[in-house]
Design a protein around this motif. Structure first.
Motif, PDB file in Angstrom:
ATOM      1  N   VAL A  40      -8.959   6.302   2.430  1.00  0.00           N
ATOM      2  CA  VAL A  40      -8.337   5.193   1.956  1.00  0.00           C
ATOM      3  C   VAL A  40      -8.892   5.438   0.560  1.00  0.00           C
ATOM      4  O   VAL A  40     -10.163   5.752   0.311  1.00  0.00           O
ATOM      5  CB  VAL A  40      -8.763   4.292   2.367  1.00  0.00           C
ATOM      6  CG1 VAL A  40      -8.215   2.757   2.027  1.00  0.00           C
ATOM      7  CG2 VAL A  40      -7.972   4.245   4.136  1.00  0.00           C
ATOM      8  N   GLN A 100      -8.919   3.012  -2.785  1.00  0.00           N
ATOM      9  CA  GLN A 100      -8.749   2.099  -3.351  1.00  0.00           C
ATOM     10  C   GLN A 100     -10.237   1.590  -4.408  1.00  0.00           C
ATOM     11  O   GLN A 100     -11.034   2.976  -5.326  1.00  0.00           O
ATOM     12  CB  GLN A 100      -9.526   1.395  -2.036  1.00  0.00           C
ATOM     13  CG  GLN A 100     -10.859   1.160  -2.100  1.00  0.00           C
ATOM     14  CD  GLN A 100     -11.486   0.123  -0.800  1.00  0.00           C
ATOM     15  OE1 GLN A 100     -11.087  -0.944  -1.155  1.00  0.00           O
ATOM     16  NE2 GLN A 100     -12.532   0.242  -0.644  1.00  0.00           N
ATOM     17  N   THR A 154      -7.278  -0.746   6.884  1.00  0.00           N
ATOM     18  CA  THR A 154      -7.202  -1.725   4.271  1.00  0.00           C
ATOM     19  C   THR A 154      -6.749  -3.650   4.941  1.00  0.00           C
ATOM     20  O   THR A 154      -8.270  -3.328   4.245  1.00  0.00           O
ATOM     21  CB  THR A 154      -5.541  -1.508   4.447  1.00  0.00           C
ATOM     22  OG1 THR A 154      -4.625  -1.899   5.573  1.00  0.00           O
ATOM     23  CG2 THR A 154      -5.442  -0.275   3.753  1.00  0.00           C
ATOM     24  N   SER A 199      -9.730  -5.366   2.757  1.00  0.00           N
ATOM     25  CA  SER A 199      -9.571  -5.836   1.852  1.00  0.00           C
ATOM     26  C   SER A 199     -10.154  -7.541   1.423  1.00  0.00           C
ATOM     27  O   SER A 199     -10.827  -8.766   0.585  1.00  0.00           O
ATOM     28  CB  SER A 199      -7.513  -6.267   1.698  1.00  0.00           C
ATOM     29  OG  SER A 199      -7.651  -7.397   2.581  1.00  0.00           O
ATOM     30  N   ARG A 236      -4.585   1.828  10.886  1.00  0.00           N
ATOM     31  CA  ARG A 236      -4.959   1.747   9.752  1.00  0.00           C
ATOM     32  C   ARG A 236      -4.549   0.695   8.685  1.00  0.00           C
ATOM     33  O   ARG A 236      -5.106   0.369   7.729  1.00  0.00           O
ATOM     34  CB  ARG A 236      -3.504   3.156   9.230  1.00  0.00           C
ATOM     35  CG  ARG A 236      -3.407   3.323   7.705  1.00  0.00           C
ATOM     36  CD  ARG A 236      -1.914   2.776   7.092  1.00  0.00           C
ATOM     37  NE  ARG A 236      -0.686   2.233   7.819  1.00  0.00           N
ATOM     38  CZ  ARG A 236      -0.095   1.990   8.050  1.00  0.00           C
ATOM     39  NH1 ARG A 236      -0.089   0.129   7.259  1.00  0.00           N
ATOM     40  NH2 ARG A 236       1.405   1.593   8.852  1.00  0.00           N
ATOM     41  N   PRO A 238      -4.294  -0.264  -2.115  1.00  0.00           N
ATOM     42  CA  PRO A 238      -4.334   1.273  -2.056  1.00  0.00           C
ATOM     43  C   PRO A 238      -4.040   2.169  -2.063  1.00  0.00           C
ATOM     44  O   PRO A 238      -2.433   1.960  -1.303  1.00  0.00           O
ATOM     45  CB  PRO A 238      -4.866   0.266  -0.137  1.00  0.00           C
ATOM     46  CG  PRO A 238      -4.921  -0.817   0.211  1.00  0.00           C
ATOM     47  CD  PRO A 238      -3.967  -1.486  -1.166  1.00  0.00           C
ATOM     48  N   VAL A 264      -3.625   5.407   0.994  1.00  0.00           N
ATOM     49  CA  VAL A 264      -4.173   5.753   2.494  1.00  0.00           C
ATOM     50  C   VAL A 264      -3.414   6.914   2.805  1.00  0.00           C
ATOM     51  O   VAL A 264      -2.198   6.987   2.297  1.00  0.00           O
ATOM     52  CB  VAL A 264      -3.471   4.746   3.677  1.00  0.00           C
ATOM     53  CG1 VAL A 264      -3.931   4.958   4.696  1.00  0.00           C
ATOM     54  CG2 VAL A 264      -3.727   3.288   2.918  1.00  0.00           C
ATOM     55  N   GLN A 275       1.026  -0.926   0.404  1.00  0.00           N
ATOM     56  CA  GLN A 275      -0.085  -0.331   0.180  1.00  0.00           C
ATOM     57  C   GLN A 275       1.394   1.019   0.004  1.00  0.00           C
ATOM     58  O   GLN A 275       2.396   0.940   0.682  1.00  0.00           O
ATOM     59  CB  GLN A 275      -0.803  -0.543   1.101  1.00  0.00           C
ATOM     60  CG  GLN A 275      -0.261  -0.475   2.350  1.00  0.00           C
ATOM     61  CD  GLN A 275      -1.347  -0.238   3.732  1.00  0.00           C
ATOM     62  OE1 GLN A 275      -1.724   0.797   4.040  1.00  0.00           O
ATOM     63  NE2 GLN A 275      -1.372  -1.361   3.639  1.00  0.00           N
TER      64      GLN A 275
END
Length: 550
Positions: free
Chosen positions: A291, A293, A427, A431, A423, A278, A280, A255
């Motif tokens: 975020v 994505q 993520t 996912s 954080r 992603p 961030v 990421q």
């Protein structure tokens, strides 16, 4: 999906109903092998001339081949993309490409492949073509195996198709295979967790480690004010004006983390989003505020069950009790392992009692009360673990746990570590297919990732607190890495870089899983925990128990 269903019903359900997919070496190689037949088109393939029995003359008739033929039929309920269709006069046959070698079995191939090519043949028949056989081409050995569409194979194909539809309608995930060798090379094994699921359901057989111990891809942090991230070939390059600050290969980046006034080019966004990585966005102090994505995970059913559970006080309470009990247990073990002899004995029993009381609580507010009591005991002795910097330890003892703002270096490190951990969990939740903002213990609040905060609770002492104590005791962080203004203490940019390095090392540290018994990194444990929660919400696992260390 029919091939997958015959091979493993659970695999087909995960891919078709829950929208899961992951690549491994086998699927990538298969994609490369299929590149030649995935291009729509046709060709006349010359054949060796054959003698006509009537005239006695030799004549060569070309064999017409059509590539990447898409067909569907509502009556059959089938849609297929056929790799190759060979037309020989009034006769046609589908050709399905396989990357491996031909298996030496009685019927020339296994049932999943035979059923797949038969289904393609049934589609061709439905469109009016004469189709009595198909071909499996095995690229690994460069061999063609003919598959005759006899009554037995047609019956097997239609029966498997009906079972697949029934499984999809019932929305019930089929059970995992029992210690099957098929799972070893399955690309969805880290998502399916077949051995872990059977073990938690009481099979008693220790699970194999079918998932990599670590991802071998790590976050790329960029915090230089005014920096710009660019893409060049297969790398991400970070520039400050015309000065190149560094670069990283895209395949080694899990990421991209942009801290503060940092930007990235459109090419970076497109490349990372296409790869499912992603971007961030954090404040310069580490506060998560966004975020970026790609499209949300396709598993809508999981989010529906998440909403149902969050709206059910009894289900939410069961999950909240398990989360807090695991957190307090890990706090107690962390103190016991790392404190000098006798320094924390007076609080260990109190934290243990708070964990037990939290598991028996009948109201979520009571759970919060036991968490608060155990937390006060824990933080009252955390300074005993600091051995190399007495100034930091004494200030933390005097201040206790403070935040918004933190009033001493240890509290500043703890706050920054918890932000980094939140954080990471946000993520992971995205996912897997969860809504990270809808939790079971932390009440929903605007812009607060409640589910990520729920799941990170048990790992605060194992990952965040441990990284803080280690960074201080190893001398990685010192007084020069902090700035104090008006009673508030914060990390300098250099201090943040140092601590993030230590934090990522902690997440990559491999431990023996206390339940499954194999070695795995904390970063990978996060994903496993998230998927086990999903299995619980979807009804496959009766309980959800966060990991507690020994």
């Amino acid at each position: 999906m029919l091939n997958e269903f015959v091979y493993c019903p659970r695999l087909a359900f995960l891919e078709w109903v829950e929208g899961e997919f992951a690549h491994n070496a086998d699927t990538v190689e298969g994609s490369i092998r299929h590149a030649s037949v995935d291009r729509v088109g046709f060709r006349n393939r010359p054949r060796r001339a054959e003698r006509d029995e009537t005239s006695g003359e030799r004549a060569a008739f070309p064999l017409l081949q059509l590539r990447s033929v898409e067909l569907s039929d509502p009556a059959l309920g089938l849609v297929a993309k056929i790799d190759l269709v060979e037309i020989d006069g009034g006769r046609v046959q589908p050709v399905d490409l396989k990357k491996g070698k031909r298996p030496h079995v009685e019927r020339g191939a296994y049932d999943p492949e035979r059923v797949q090519v038969c289904a393609q043949g049934l589609l061709l028949r439905a469109h009016g073509y004469a189709c009595d056989s198909g071909v499996l081409y095995f690229a690994g050995s460069n061999e063609r195996v003919q598959v005759d569409f006899d009554d037995e194979l047609v019956a097997l194909t239609t029966a498997q198709l009906a079972e697949l539809r029934a499984a999809a309608r019932e929305l019930t995930l089929p059970p995992p295979l029992d210690a099957s060798p098929k799972c070893v090379r399955c690309s969805l094994a880290p998502i399916c967790l077949p051995d872990e699921t059977r073990f938690l359901c009481g099979s008693g057989q220790p699970p194999r480690r079918l998932l990599p111990a670590d991802e071998h891809a790590y976050p790329l942090y960029v915090q230089q004010p005014g920096a710009l991230v660019r893409k060049k070939d297969e790398t991400l390059q970070v520039f400050d004006g015309d000065e190149k600050l560094g670069e990283a290969r895209i395949r080694e980046v899990s990421q991209l983390v942009l801290m503060g006034r940092v930007s990235a080019t459109e090419a970076v966004y497109q490349e990372l989003l296409q790869r499912g990585k992603p971007i961030v966005h954090l404040s310069s102090g580490g506060w998560l505020y966004g975020v970026t994505q790609g499209l949300p995970h396709a598993n809508v059913r999981l989010r529906q069950e998440q909403v149902r559970a969050a709206d059910d006080p009894a289900r939410s309470l069961r999950i909240a009790r398990a989360i807090v009990a695991a957190k307090l247990t890990n706090q107690r073990i962390f103190l016991r392992r790392n404190a000098p002899d006798g320094a924390v004995d007076d609080v260990l029993a109190g934290i243990r009692n708070a964990a037990g009381a939290a598991e028996r609580a009948t109201d979520v507010d009571v759970v919060r009360g036991h968490e608060g009591y155990g937390g006060r005991l824990y933080f009252s002795r955390l300074a005993a673990l600091i051995r190399s910097n007495r100034e930091f330890a004494e200030r933390f003892e005097a201040e206790g746990r403070t935040r918004r703002p933190p009033r001493d270096p240890v509290n500043a490190l703890l706050s920054f570590a918890y932000s980094a951990l939140a954080r990471e969990w946000t993520t992971v939740c995205l996912s897997v297919g969860f809504d990270p903002f809808l939790g079971f213990y932390h009440a929903p609040r605007y812009a607060r990732p409640s589910l990520a905060l729920d799941l990170m609770e048990a790992f605060r002492p194992l990952c965040a607190d441990s990284a803080v104590i280690r960074a201080i005791n190893n001398g990685e962080i010192g007084s020069a890495d902090f700035v104090e203004r008006m009673g508030s203490v914060n990390l300098t940019p250099a201090g943040r870089r140092k601590f993030l390095r230590s934090f990522e090392q902690r997440l990559g540290h491999e431990v023996t899983h206390p339940v499954f018994g194999y070695r795995i990194s904390y970063r990978r444990v996060f994903e496993v925990e998230c998927r086990l929660l999903a299995r619980h919400l979807l009804g496959e696992l009766a309980t959800f128990r966060p990991m507690t260390t020994r």
